[in-house]
Design a protein around this motif. Sequence first.
Motif, short mmCIF file in Angstrom:
data_model
loop_
_atom_site.label_atom_id
_atom_site.label_comp_id
_atom_site.label_asym_id
_atom_site.label_seq_id
_atom_site.Cartn_x
_atom_site.Cartn_y
_atom_site.Cartn_z
N LEU A 44 -27.15 13.13 -17.71
CA LEU A 44 -28.46 11.89 -17.89
C LEU A 44 -28.19 10.67 -17.20
CD1 LEU A 44 -29.82 13.23 -21.44
CD2 LEU A 44 -30.39 13.83 -18.91
N PRO A 89 -13.90 17.01 -18.74
CA PRO A 89 -14.49 17.05 -19.94
C PRO A 89 -15.68 17.00 -19.96
CG PRO A 89 -12.60 15.59 -20.29
CD PRO A 89 -12.88 15.60 -18.44
N GLY A 91 -18.86 16.83 -22.88
CA GLY A 91 -19.54 16.95 -24.36
C GLY A 91 -21.02 17.64 -24.38
N GLY A 93 -23.21 16.11 -22.13
CA GLY A 93 -23.98 15.71 -20.94
C GLY A 93 -25.00 14.80 -21.03
N VAL A 96 -25.03 8.60 -19.53
CA VAL A 96 -25.81 7.93 -18.64
C VAL A 96 -25.11 7.28 -17.27
CG1 VAL A 96 -27.79 7.63 -19.91
CG2 VAL A 96 -26.24 5.94 -20.03
N GLY A 99 -20.33 10.08 -16.03
CA GLY A 99 -18.84 10.30 -16.36
C GLY A 99 -18.24 12.07 -16.44
N PRO A 153 -26.83 7.07 -32.66
CA PRO A 153 -27.30 6.58 -31.36
C PRO A 153 -28.84 7.47 -31.05
CG PRO A 153 -25.79 8.75 -31.23
CD PRO A 153 -25.92 7.96 -32.58
N GLY A 163 -18.08 12.90 -27.22
CA GLY A 163 -18.61 12.25 -26.32
C GLY A 163 -18.83 10.71 -26.62
N TRP A 164 -19.37 10.65 -27.96
CA TRP A 164 -19.27 9.41 -28.43
C TRP A 164 -17.76 8.54 -28.27
CZ3 TRP A 164 -21.48 11.12 -34.02
CH2 TRP A 164 -22.67 11.49 -33.69
N GLY A 220 -12.56 10.54 -20.73
CA GLY A 220 -11.59 11.87 -20.37
C GLY A 220 -10.70 11.53 -19.32
C1 LIG Z 1 -32.03 9.15 -24.15
C2 LIG Z 1 -30.44 8.55 -24.37
C3 LIG Z 1 -30.24 7.82 -25.28
C4 LIG Z 1 -29.02 7.22 -25.50
N1 LIG Z 1 -28.73 6.54 -26.63
C5 LIG Z 1 -27.46 5.93 -26.88
C6 LIG Z 1 -27.38 5.26 -27.98
O1 LIG Z 1 -28.08 4.98 -28.42
N2 LIG Z 1 -26.02 4.72 -28.23
C7 LIG Z 1 -24.96 5.18 -27.62
O2 LIG Z 1 -23.93 4.92 -27.54
N3 LIG Z 1 -25.38 5.95 -26.08
C8 LIG Z 1 -26.41 6.34 -25.85
N4 LIG Z 1 -26.85 7.22 -24.68
C9 LIG Z 1 -25.58 7.52 -24.01
C10 LIG Z 1 -24.95 8.80 -24.50
O3 LIG Z 1 -25.61 9.62 -25.42
C11 LIG Z 1 -23.42 8.40 -24.98
O4 LIG Z 1 -22.65 7.82 -23.93
C12 LIG Z 1 -22.57 9.46 -25.71
O5 LIG Z 1 -21.67 9.02 -26.41
C13 LIG Z 1 -22.46 10.87 -24.54
O6 LIG Z 1 -22.14 11.79 -25.40
P1 LIG Z 1 -22.02 13.22 -24.68
O7 LIG Z 1 -21.20 14.35 -25.55
O8 LIG Z 1 -23.24 13.66 -24.18
O9 LIG Z 1 -20.85 13.18 -23.47
P2 LIG Z 1 -21.20 13.55 -22.18
O10 LIG Z 1 -22.08 13.01 -21.40
O11 LIG Z 1 -20.64 15.06 -21.96
O12 LIG Z 1 -19.72 12.74 -21.34
C14 LIG Z 1 -19.45 11.44 -21.60
C15 LIG Z 1 -17.98 11.03 -20.97
O13 LIG Z 1 -17.14 11.58 -21.93
C16 LIG Z 1 -16.18 12.43 -21.27
N5 LIG Z 1 -16.03 13.44 -22.48
C17 LIG Z 1 -17.00 14.04 -23.18
N6 LIG Z 1 -16.42 14.83 -24.34
C18 LIG Z 1 -15.01 14.48 -24.38
C19 LIG Z 1 -14.01 14.70 -24.98
N7 LIG Z 1 -14.04 15.55 -26.26
N8 LIG Z 1 -12.86 14.14 -24.93
C20 LIG Z 1 -12.34 13.53 -23.56
N9 LIG Z 1 -13.64 13.08 -22.88
C21 LIG Z 1 -14.80 13.64 -23.35
C22 LIG Z 1 -16.98 13.05 -20.47
O14 LIG Z 1 -16.08 13.61 -19.22
C23 LIG Z 1 -17.65 11.84 -19.59
O15 LIG Z 1 -16.83 11.13 -18.96
C24 LIG Z 1 -27.96 7.62 -24.60
C25 LIG Z 1 -28.31 8.74 -23.73
C26 LIG Z 1 -29.46 9.10 -23.50
C27 LIG Z 1 -29.95 10.17 -22.64
#
Ligand SMILES: Cc1cc2nc3c(=O)[nH]c(=O)nc-3n(C[C@H](O)[C@H](O)[C@H](O)COP(=O)(O)OP(=O)(O)OC[C@H]3O[C@@H](n4cnc5c(N)ncnc54)[C@H](O)[C@@H]3O)c2cc1C
Length: 476
Positions: A44, A89, A91, A93, A96, A99, A153, A163-164, A220
């Motif tokens: 995203l 890695p 999670g 997706g 933003v 990554g 979030p 991802g968090w 990651g």
């Molecule tokens: C509409 C919207 C609202 C949002 N609101 C918030 C908010 O309120 N607060 C907030 O903090 N963020 C927010 N975000 C950003 C996003 O949701 C966070 O960054 C979230 O932590 C990403 O989690 P994910 O599982 O989608 O990770 P991904 O997008 O899949 O990955 C993010 C990064 O982490 C790495 N990764 C993922 N999983 C692992 C793992 N298990 N081990 C090691 N590395 C890993 C990936 O390689 C990448 O570099 C928002 C995004 C959107 C689109």
Amino acid sequence: MKKEKTTAAQKGKLKKALAQIADVLGSEHVSMESTDLINYTRCLYSRSQLLMRKCETYPPPDMVAWPENTEQVSAVLKIANALNIPVTPYGAGSGVCGGAIPLTGGITLDLKRLNKIKSIDEKSLLVTVQAGMIGEVFERELNSAGYSLGHFPSSIYTSSVGGWLAARSAGQLSTKYGKIEDMAVAIQAVLPDGSIITTKTTPRSSSGPDLKQMIIGSEGTLAVITEAVLKIHRLPEKRIFQGWKFKSVPDALKAIRLVMRTDVLPAVVRLYDEIDTALTMTALGYEASGSLLIIAFEGATGMTELEASVVERICIDEGGESLGPEAGEHWWKHRYDISYNQSKILANDGMLLDTIEVATVWSNLFNLYESMRKALEPFGTVLAHFSHVYREGGSIYYTIIANDDEKKVVKHYDEMWKAAMDACIAADGAISHHHGIGILKAPWMKDELGALFDVYKKIKNNLDPNNILNPGKLGL
Ligand SMILES: Cc1cc2nc3c(=O)[nH]c(=O)nc-3n(C[C@H](O)[C@H](O)[C@H](O)COP(=O)(O)OP(=O)(O)OC[C@H]3O[C@@H](n4cnc5c(N)ncnc54)[C@H](O)[C@@H]3O)c2cc1C
């Protein structure tokens, strides 16, 4: 860093990896089909969505693997390390900053099958959860056992626990419950060579540096997080909302700073600047003007009432006009609506929308807010709110909406980010409070970390001499 054309030798390596991974995961849990690969060219990250509008993408991975436990993650990393194949890695997706985009191809390691709560320790108020579990499902399951993580979030429906942790996420109730790194008591993770590490579950430790915190936030690049032990809370007895209208942002910031000095911990503190108050609250169906401050308290009944009365006194003394509970209650009900509407805007040719979250101490907060606002204004409409506050400072969350000729929109986007990050560094702000760095903010990592950037690089080179884990991210 660009993906190069796949040579015959690389094709041979990939074929070998596919066979070895299929042996461990089962052939249905690894794929080189283009219909699978194309899904992992984006997350995203707004820029990847702007490119999609032009039918362009970042590079796809060569392979996607869906492991279901730590041992399988370890096996995939061992295979990838031996064959020198990059691993990204993934999670959910929702990141933003790009990554999870596999810049150099290789294997995307999608963790969505690690999706279970393993145990709840009710005496210690801890949960052990697998990293691929989606936030909303996790919270719902905790609620049915009488608990909450306290992490909300805006992306809770589309983001994972791993991802968090990887990006140091912050939820809407962070003032009371902390960011995700404050909730993490222990983690299990797999290093690039496939070795599994598990940190001890203990409330505190003085056995050397906290290496768990080195992996948390490394997006990651240092390890794949597969499990975590997180703090949980009993469901609150009571929730109280207050809405306040302030004449100006500095007046409201002063009131919040004084609240945080009392050691009262509201669950929610959200201050919208004048433009954000008008636009966001109207979009959520609530008419408001001035600078709107929403404060919420939750927990034991007597405690929340006491906290609310302390804060009420301060807000009145600092010139706040009470709006009663309605604004906060309305926000609470619609608090996930706004983010998901952003993609509707991004679907239109010429439109651009992104969010930028930075942080600093109280003595610099208004200066940072003004510096970045001025830097961003030439690029579009700028709204901002302050939604994560601490005794020592807080974060600022800007939303920028703009339009331009569709042919120029990516350039517009890149220039906007450069102006924002340069202004943040110049004003001594932290370039990310909770979205992380990815590829988006990588060019500013050296400025951000100073001499520590070399320390980070040395750690990376030692742990990952073949540079297989998420190459090209965080400026590495
Ligand atoms: C509409 C919207 C609202 C949002 N609101 C918030 C908010 O309120 N607060 C907030 O903090 N963020 C927010 N975000 C950003 C996003 O949701 C966070 O960054 C979230 O932590 C990403 O989690 P994910 O599982 O989608 O990770 P991904 O997008 O899949 O990955 C993010 C990064 O982490 C790495 N990764 C993922 N999983 C692992 C793992 N298990 N081990 C090691 N590395 C890993 C990936 O390689 C990448 O570099 C928002 C995004 C959107 C689109």
